[in-house]
Design an enzyme around this catalytic site. Structure first.
Site, PDB file in Angstrom:
ATOM      1  N   LYS A  11     -13.456  55.273  43.787  1.00  0.00           N
ATOM      2  CA  LYS A  11     -13.333  56.530  43.016  1.00  0.00           C
ATOM      3  C   LYS A  11     -14.531  56.708  42.084  1.00  0.00           C
ATOM      4  O   LYS A  11     -15.190  55.735  41.693  1.00  0.00           O
ATOM      5  CB  LYS A  11     -12.030  56.579  42.208  1.00  0.00           C
ATOM      6  CG  LYS A  11     -11.902  55.541  41.074  1.00  0.00           C
ATOM      7  CD  LYS A  11     -12.485  55.974  39.734  1.00  0.00           C
ATOM      8  CE  LYS A  11     -12.655  54.785  38.811  1.00  0.00           C
ATOM      9  NZ  LYS A  11     -13.527  54.801  37.750  1.00  0.00           N
ATOM     10  N   VAL A 100     -19.056  45.527  43.544  1.00  0.00           N
ATOM     11  CA  VAL A 100     -18.115  44.891  42.604  1.00  0.00           C
ATOM     12  C   VAL A 100     -18.597  45.103  41.168  1.00  0.00           C
ATOM     13  O   VAL A 100     -19.810  45.131  40.910  1.00  0.00           O
ATOM     14  CB  VAL A 100     -17.987  43.383  42.937  1.00  0.00           C
ATOM     15  CG1 VAL A 100     -17.043  42.676  41.973  1.00  0.00           C
ATOM     16  CG2 VAL A 100     -17.510  43.203  44.369  1.00  0.00           C
ATOM     17  N   ALA A 102     -18.489  47.747  39.229  1.00  0.00           N
ATOM     18  CA  ALA A 102     -19.401  48.885  39.312  1.00  0.00           C
ATOM     19  C   ALA A 102     -18.846  50.160  38.683  1.00  0.00           C
ATOM     20  O   ALA A 102     -19.514  51.184  38.670  1.00  0.00           O
ATOM     21  CB  ALA A 102     -19.737  49.149  40.776  1.00  0.00           C
ATOM     22  N   GLY A 107     -11.455  46.751  42.748  1.00  0.00           N
ATOM     23  CA  GLY A 107     -10.283  45.872  42.716  1.00  0.00           C
ATOM     24  C   GLY A 107      -8.995  46.687  42.724  1.00  0.00           C
ATOM     25  O   GLY A 107      -8.026  46.338  43.408  1.00  0.00           O
ATOM     26  N   ASP A 141      -6.091  52.133  36.833  1.00  0.00           N
ATOM     27  CA  ASP A 141      -6.652  52.928  37.942  1.00  0.00           C
ATOM     28  C   ASP A 141      -5.840  52.806  39.231  1.00  0.00           C
ATOM     29  O   ASP A 141      -6.064  53.569  40.169  1.00  0.00           O
ATOM     30  CB  ASP A 141      -8.084  52.457  38.258  1.00  0.00           C
ATOM     31  CG  ASP A 141      -9.105  52.970  37.244  1.00  0.00           C
ATOM     32  OD1 ASP A 141      -8.777  53.903  36.484  1.00  0.00           O
ATOM     33  OD2 ASP A 141     -10.231  52.436  37.228  1.00  0.00           O
TER      34      ASP A 141
HETATM   35  P1  ATP Z   1     -12.862  49.726  37.369  1.00  0.00           P
HETATM   36  O1  ATP Z   1     -13.684  50.877  37.858  1.00  0.00           O
HETATM   37  O2  ATP Z   1     -11.393  49.845  37.742  1.00  0.00           O
HETATM   38  O3  ATP Z   1     -13.108  49.359  35.939  1.00  0.00           O
HETATM   39  P2  ATP Z   1     -14.751  48.033  38.620  1.00  0.00           P
HETATM   40  O4  ATP Z   1     -15.101  48.803  39.853  1.00  0.00           O
HETATM   41  O5  ATP Z   1     -15.675  48.171  37.459  1.00  0.00           O
HETATM   42  O6  ATP Z   1     -13.302  48.424  38.205  1.00  0.00           O
HETATM   43  P3  ATP Z   1     -14.087  45.746  40.186  1.00  0.00           P
HETATM   44  O7  ATP Z   1     -15.000  45.846  41.353  1.00  0.00           O
HETATM   45  O8  ATP Z   1     -12.674  46.122  40.409  1.00  0.00           O
HETATM   46  O9  ATP Z   1     -14.678  46.531  38.945  1.00  0.00           O
HETATM   47  O10 ATP Z   1     -14.208  44.234  39.644  1.00  0.00           O
HETATM   48  C1  ATP Z   1     -13.910  43.914  38.319  1.00  0.00           C
HETATM   49  C2  ATP Z   1     -13.592  42.421  38.232  1.00  0.00           C
HETATM   50  O11 ATP Z   1     -12.387  42.172  38.945  1.00  0.00           O
HETATM   51  C3  ATP Z   1     -14.635  41.522  38.832  1.00  0.00           C
HETATM   52  O12 ATP Z   1     -14.959  40.560  37.870  1.00  0.00           O
HETATM   53  C4  ATP Z   1     -13.989  40.842  40.017  1.00  0.00           C
HETATM   54  O13 ATP Z   1     -14.312  39.482  40.076  1.00  0.00           O
HETATM   55  C5  ATP Z   1     -12.497  41.008  39.765  1.00  0.00           C
HETATM   56  N1  ATP Z   1     -11.678  41.286  40.968  1.00  0.00           N
HETATM   57  C6  ATP Z   1     -10.409  40.930  41.131  1.00  0.00           C
HETATM   58  N2  ATP Z   1      -9.941  41.356  42.303  1.00  0.00           N
HETATM   59  C7  ATP Z   1     -10.927  42.020  42.915  1.00  0.00           C
HETATM   60  C8  ATP Z   1     -11.025  42.691  44.174  1.00  0.00           C
HETATM   61  N3  ATP Z   1     -10.014  42.751  45.036  1.00  0.00           N
HETATM   62  N4  ATP Z   1     -12.202  43.299  44.458  1.00  0.00           N
HETATM   63  C9  ATP Z   1     -13.229  43.248  43.574  1.00  0.00           C
HETATM   64  N5  ATP Z   1     -13.195  42.612  42.396  1.00  0.00           N
HETATM   65  C10 ATP Z   1     -12.050  41.996  42.056  1.00  0.00           C
END
Ligand code: ATP
Length: 316
Positions: A11, A100, A102, A107, A141
């Site tokens: 998203k 990740v 990002a 997650g 989220d």
């Molecule tokens: P958001 O936009 O919801 O804040 P994000 O995109 O910034 O999330 P994610 O990619 O979800 O961040 O990763 C955040 C943290 O969650 C990372 O440190 C990662 O190690 C951990 N994590 C736990 N489960 C997952 C998963 N299934 N995929 C990716 N990261 C994960």
């Protein structure tokens, strides 16, 4: 053994506004969320054992009980103990395409896919609102990620109201692989700097929320007016993140100089997205930016807005 493959889109936030504090310590938010076609593929199957096993090639993704997909299985086991003991453990394979850490809810969308997958695997027959209610226990989220598309999210981000679908706008996602922004840090820094501006009373909060509901961006979405949508992008977290990360600010400025419909940071960053009127323009701008910035750490993806959340792509 049955198995399901699910597609789990990332998203972006077209609007992210911090309204105030909540008694639970989170921020009161009003956001316009949008799914994009860049997504992970989650394969879920009963493994005939007692354990939950997560497999993923990306070393940034944890494979233990800190993985949100793992936590989603635990949540379902806790809520449906009879089915959990009938079906036993599950194997979850994650094909990670979403960058990740990002700001793209990688997650969260994996967790949403696991809820949808277990609902199918165990034949629970849960409706989308029921899955959304369960999703609130996994993160702010996750409820949005279930149905995806375009939606207004309020509260912590967990209260979702669908908006008319958008799928006609192309999106460039750009992220420096060597920069990561901690989401708690971004919100904490914002609070430290802007707490004086927070709306304190519940009437004021609902007025702000209402203003977004009946505001220009939502009208532009209803009219699928991509030019207006591009002009109306808004993210409060840029105020705390961009001063600390000048490369991210520069990336936004570079996109804006290329005549995109609009460019902004997604969530707490560091991913920047730029909206483009068609695929050709998106590819061309991606190439231009790549040449101009000329940094091997800069990764970019061309994708499109999409009108769905988790979908089942295969059932064996
Ligand atoms: P958001 O936009 O919801 O804040 P994000 O995109 O910034 O999330 P994610 O990619 O979800 O961040 O990763 C955040 C943290 O969650 C990372 O440190 C990662 O190690 C951990 N994590 C736990 N489960 C997952 C998963 N299934 N995929 C990716 N990261 C994960």
């Amino acid at each position: 053994m049955q198995s399901y493959s699910l597609f789990a889109p990332a998203k972006i936030n077209l609007h992210l506004e911090i309204i105030g504090d909540r008694p639970d310590g989170y921020h009161e938010l009003v956001m316009v969320m949008q799914s994009v076609a860049l997504g992970d593929v989650i394969d879920i199957r009963a493994n005939g054992k007692e354990e939950i096993r997560v497999f993923c090639q990306n070393p940034q993704v944890p494979l233990d009980n800190t993985n949100l997909a793992y936590k989603a299985v635990q949540l379902m086991q806790k809520n449906y103990p009879t089915q959990a003991s009938n079906f036993g453990g599950v194997d979850i394979h994650i094909e990670k395409n979403i960058p990740v850490c990002a700001g793209l809810a990688g997650g969260s969308t994996n967790a949403a896919a696991v809820l949808v997958g277990i609902n199918l695997l165990w034949g629970l027959g849960l409706t989308q609102p029921e899955l959304r209610d369960l999703a609130t226990y996994l993160g702010s989220d996750v409820p949005f990620c279930i149905a995806g598309g375009s939606a207004i999210a309020t509260g912590r981000g967990e209260q979702i109201e669908p908006l008319p679908h958008l799928d006609n706008i192309w999106v460039i996602l750009a992220k420096y692989s060597n920069i990561s922004v901690s989401t708690p840090w971004a919100y904490k820094t914002y609070r430290e700097e802007f707490h004086d501006l927070y709306i304190q009373d519940s009437h004021g909060v609902s007025q702000r929320t209402h203003a977004v509901h009946s505001g220009e961006l939502v009208r532009a979405i209803a009219h699928k007016d991509s030019k207006q949508i591009g002009k109306l992008l808004y993210n409060d977290l840029q105020k705390s993140v961009l001063p600390e990360y000048p490369e991210v600010k520069n990336l936004i400025d570079q996109f804006k100089s290329q005549n995109v419909l609009g460019a902004m940071m997604s969530g707490s960053g560091p991913t920047v997205f730029a909206l483009c009127k068609n695929q050709e323009q998106a590819n061309q701008i991606k190439n231009t930016i790549s040449k101009e910035i000329n940094d091997p750490n800069l990764e970019m993806w061309v994708t499109k807005m999409c009108s769905h959340g988790i979908i089942t792509t295969q059932h064996k």
